[in-house]
Structures are given as structure tokens and as C-alpha cells.
Scaffold this active site. Structure first.
Site, PDB file in Angstrom:
ATOM      1  N   ASP A 138      -3.028   2.461  -5.952  1.00 33.37           N
ATOM      2  CA  ASP A 138      -1.930   2.500  -4.976  1.00 33.37           C
ATOM      3  C   ASP A 138      -1.758   1.217  -4.168  1.00 33.37           C
ATOM      4  O   ASP A 138      -0.910   1.162  -3.275  1.00 33.37           O
ATOM      5  CB  ASP A 138      -2.126   3.675  -4.021  1.00 33.37           C
ATOM      6  N   GLU A 139      -2.542   0.175  -4.460  1.00 32.23           N
ATOM      7  CA  GLU A 139      -2.458  -1.054  -3.681  1.00 32.23           C
ATOM      8  C   GLU A 139      -2.363  -2.270  -4.594  1.00 32.23           C
ATOM      9  O   GLU A 139      -2.979  -2.317  -5.652  1.00 32.23           O
ATOM     10  CB  GLU A 139      -3.681  -1.207  -2.770  1.00 32.23           C
ATOM     11  N   ASP A 186       0.852  -1.192   0.000  1.00 35.70           N
ATOM     12  CA  ASP A 186       0.000   0.000   0.000  1.00 35.70           C
ATOM     13  C   ASP A 186       0.887   1.240   0.000  1.00 35.70           C
ATOM     14  O   ASP A 186       1.558   1.543   0.991  1.00 35.70           O
ATOM     15  CB  ASP A 186      -0.899  -0.022   1.240  1.00 35.70           C
TER      16      ASP A 186
END
Length: 415
Positions: free
Chosen positions: A105-106, A9
Site C-alpha cells: 500500500d505504499e 500511502d
């Protein structure tokens, strides 16, 4: 063999990218925010300095500045975020081809087969953290566990720039005392329902009889019980696999209230065109069109319509969405924002050619719109647009500086 799953993350992703691109922002409270002049003035992301003042994602810009008068607001640069996201995935791919994105973003990584080459899960996670920091200039938190749910929980437990391991021997001690809302897929409504049942922690959820959860919450309750007890066995998708798309949508808040049908048409048609183009990009047809409307008093409603035949042309999607608006917007109140969603999707390969004159007309329209997609792909967005957009280019999201005479012949108009 016990699996080793990582969840990576990128910390405060949008704000971290902005601070990396402009080093003068580092150490100051920074937020990525929409344009208040266009009524998009909400916080999209913030850094830890802004968070320390209580600034929250999704709150109005004016409210955030009341909490933090020194807050520095910058506009979003999605193209840059996509570059950083792609660069991070490229790093992940050095360790495994089982990389599944969960937003920009993950990502989940299955490194079970990589342990002989790179070491155990913690070692791989620490190496990835250092590479992200050195090569991209941003930080990442990584959760390491034996399934996807606990790996994501681990990446949330300690931030920024940290590795958290949750294994089969200690997960009850580590996570069962955490709030039930921390568990993946426990949203606002399901969280309220669980808390009303007296289930406030992950441990209480795990110890609740599965029959009771199934009775009160259906399949969702059964799934959450499985997650809480560490029984999730869902695989991590291959990096080259396309995520299953369930719907395609596009929405916009207008720079001014939409007060007449001409305004609605001018705002609605570009949304339908974008949805249509994305359906072609993903290889889908839709069978249902959904319209979301919010008026100037911030009250809203949502309606949907089944299509006679599956399609993905902007004209048919617009016709359905516009019909929904005319049928349901009886209040006459000015409209603030619109959103169009295509759902109930089917793959292109499942569509058969037809001799039905109406369907053949749709297919000809499909060829025309696909050609327009190719032109925009080659020459850029806005290369081809409908003449109706010129009635109010700002409502239509058409970025031009003056009249049509300055657009031609470098651009083409599609009426």
C-alpha cells in the site's frame, strides 16, 4: 538540482478496498480479520470508524469486539488487494518510472524530472490523490519532500486524503518536535533504547552528537542521526527493478495443535515447499534455514542451521527444518504454529554446476521441483502435491473435499 520525492500511502488499504467492493459497509466500523475458527482471529486492518472505538491492528478479534460491539468483520481478499495495488502503481507510472514499493500500500516516487511536465511536488501529489480517488475509489495520503525519509514522514502526518509538504527550509519546525518513534526505522527496540538515553523527539536525536549515537547504537544510531538531520540521499528504485530480497519465509498457525511428529511433518513440508518455490521465482539459493516454533502456551523459540551447500529444494530445506525441530523441541508441548525462513541468499548465477554426486542429486531434484512449479503455474495451486498431505489435508493447507479418488485424474500426486 533539489530532488522532489513523494511517498504515497493508501489509507486503511485493506479495509478501504473491502468497503469499495461492498458499498453497504461504508459508514460502519469495519475490520479485516482472520478466521477465529482456524485460530487466526486477529485484526489485520480497520477503517477510521473502527479506529475511533480504539480498535487496533494486531489485537485479538474478541478484544476488538469488546471495544466495538457493532464491528463488522470481513475476511481478507489478498487477490483484490494486489489488483488495487497494481492499479495504483500504474497511475504512479504515468508521472515517473522511479517508483519504489514499500509494501502493498505504499510507494516512493521520484518526480524530480517530471516537474516541467506536471508541476511542482504538491501539484503532482494532489493530482495523484484525485486520480486514485476517482479511478480506484479509495483515498491516499501523500508526503512531499526532498528525501525519502521525510516524504514518508509527511504521508503519516495528515490522514486521510491529504498532501503534506516538508521542505528544506521548514523541516526543523515541522518535524523536530515529533516523537522519535515516528521516524522511519525507529522500531520498538531502538525506540526504547533512544528513550532510555533521554532522546524522545526527532529534534533531540538530530542534536545528539553522532559519536554518542555511534557508541550506544552502532551504525544504526549513525543512520538515524542522518535521517533526523535531513541528510538521507538514498535513491528511489526504478519501477522495473526488483527489490533486494534478504530472506524468504512462510509460516502458518494450524487449525489444531500439532501433537506428534507426523503432524509436524505434515505441517512443515508445505511451508518448505512454498519457500523453495519462491526461491526459484526470485532466482535465489539459500545457505541458512531458520525455524520458528510457537507452542500452545504461546511461548516460542527460533533456531537456524547452515547448509553444507547452497540449495533451494524443498526436501533439503525440510530436512534442515525438521532436524532443528527434533533437536530443540525437547519440551514435548503441542505446537500451535510453525514458520520456515531461508536466508543468507545468493543469486542463481553465482551457483556453479558440480560433479559431486550429492550435489548432482540436488540438481536433479531441483529440475523436478521446477517442473512442478510450472504445472502449478499453468493449472493452479494444488495441481501437484505430496501424498503425505492426505494424512491431514487441513494441517497441510490442502483444500480438497473428499478422498484422493475425487482428485484424480484431474490432479497429480507427488509422493
Amino acid at each position: 538540482m533539489e530532488r522532489t520525492i513523494l511517498h504515497s500511502d493508501l489509507n486503511n488499504f485493506f479495509a478501504s478496498v473491502e468497503c469499495h467492493l461492498d458499498p453497504t459497509l461504508k459508514g460502519h466500523p469495519v475490520a479485516v480479520a482472520g478466521d477465529p475458527e482456524k485460530r487466526h482471529g486477529i485484526i489485520l486492518a480497520k477503517n477510521y470508524e473502527a479506529k475511533s472505538f480504539g480498535v487496533q491492528t494486531g489485537e485479538p478479534l474478541w478484544q476488538a469486539k469488546q471495544k466495538c460491539p457493532s464491528l463488522i468483520c470481513v475476511p481478507p481478499h489478498y487477490g483484490e488487494y494486489e489488483k488495487f495495488s497494481a492499479a495504483a502503481r500504474k497511475i504512479y507510472a504515468d508521472y515517473t518510472d522511479l517508483v519504489e514499493s514499500y509494501g502493498m500500500d505504499e510507494c516512493w516516487l521520484d518526480v524530480t524530472g517530471s516537474r516541467r511536465l506536471f508541476g511542482d511536488g504538491r501539484t503532482i501529489a494532489d493530482e495523484i490523490r484525485e486520480r486514485i480517488k476517482k479511478e480506484l475509489g479509495v483515498t491516499v495520503s501523500v508526503g512531499v519532500s526532498f528525501n525519502k525519509v521525510f516524504a514518508k514522514l509527511g504521508s503519516d502526518m495528515k490522514k486521510p486524503d491529504a498532501t503534506t509538504v516538508i521542505d528544506k527550509d521548514n523541516f526543523r519546525n515541522q518535524i523536530w518536535d515529533l516523537p522519535v518513534r515516528d521516524l522511519l526505522y525507529v522500531g520498538r527496540k531502538s525506540g526504547e533504547k533512544l528513550e532510555n538515553l533521554g532522546i524522545t523527539t526527532i529534534g533531540k536525536l538530530a542534536r545528539t552528537p553522532i559519536e554518542a549515537l555511534r557508541y550506544f547504537m552502532g551504525k544504526n544510531g549513525e543512520m538515524l542521526w542522518t535521517f533526523a538531520n535531513g541528510l538521507d540521499m538514498s535513491p528511489v528504485a526504478n519501477i522495473n527493478a526488483k527489490t533486494l530480497v534478504k530472506s524468504v519465509s512462510c509460516g502458518n498457525t494450524s487449525h489444531r495443535d500439532l501433537v506428534c511428529d507426523d503432524d509436524i511433518r505434515c505441517a512443515l513440508l508445505p511451508l518448505c515447499t512454498k519457500v523453495s518455490s519462491r526461491l526459484r521465482e526470485y532466482g535465489f539459493f539459500c545457505r541458512t534455514v531458520r525455524l520458528y516454533v510457537r507452542d500452545f502456551e504461546l511461548s516460542s523459540y527460533e533456531r537456524q542451521k547452515k547448509l553444507r551447500v547452497p540449495c533451494r529444494t524443498s526436501t533439503e530445506i525440510f530436512r534442515a527444518a525438521h532436524e532443528l525441530f527434533l533437536k530443540n523441541h525437547r519440551s514435548g508441548k503441542p505446537v500451535r504454529s510453525l514458520s520456515v525462513q531461508a536466508s543468507d541468499l545468493i543469486y542463481t548465477e553465482e551457483i556453479q554446476l558440480s560433479l559431486d554426486p550429492e550435489i548432482m542429486k540436488l540438481q536433479r531434484r531441483e529440475f523436478l521441483e521446477a517442473a512442478c512449479d510450472r504445472l502449478e503455474g499453468r493449472y493452479g495451486k494444488g495441481t501437484v502435491f505430496r501424498g503425505v498431505y492426505l494424512a491431514d489435508p487441513e494441517i497441510a493447507g490442502l483444500h480438497i473435499h473428499s478422498g484422493c479418488e475425487n482428485i484424480m485424474p484431474g490432479r497429480m500426486n507427488m509422493i
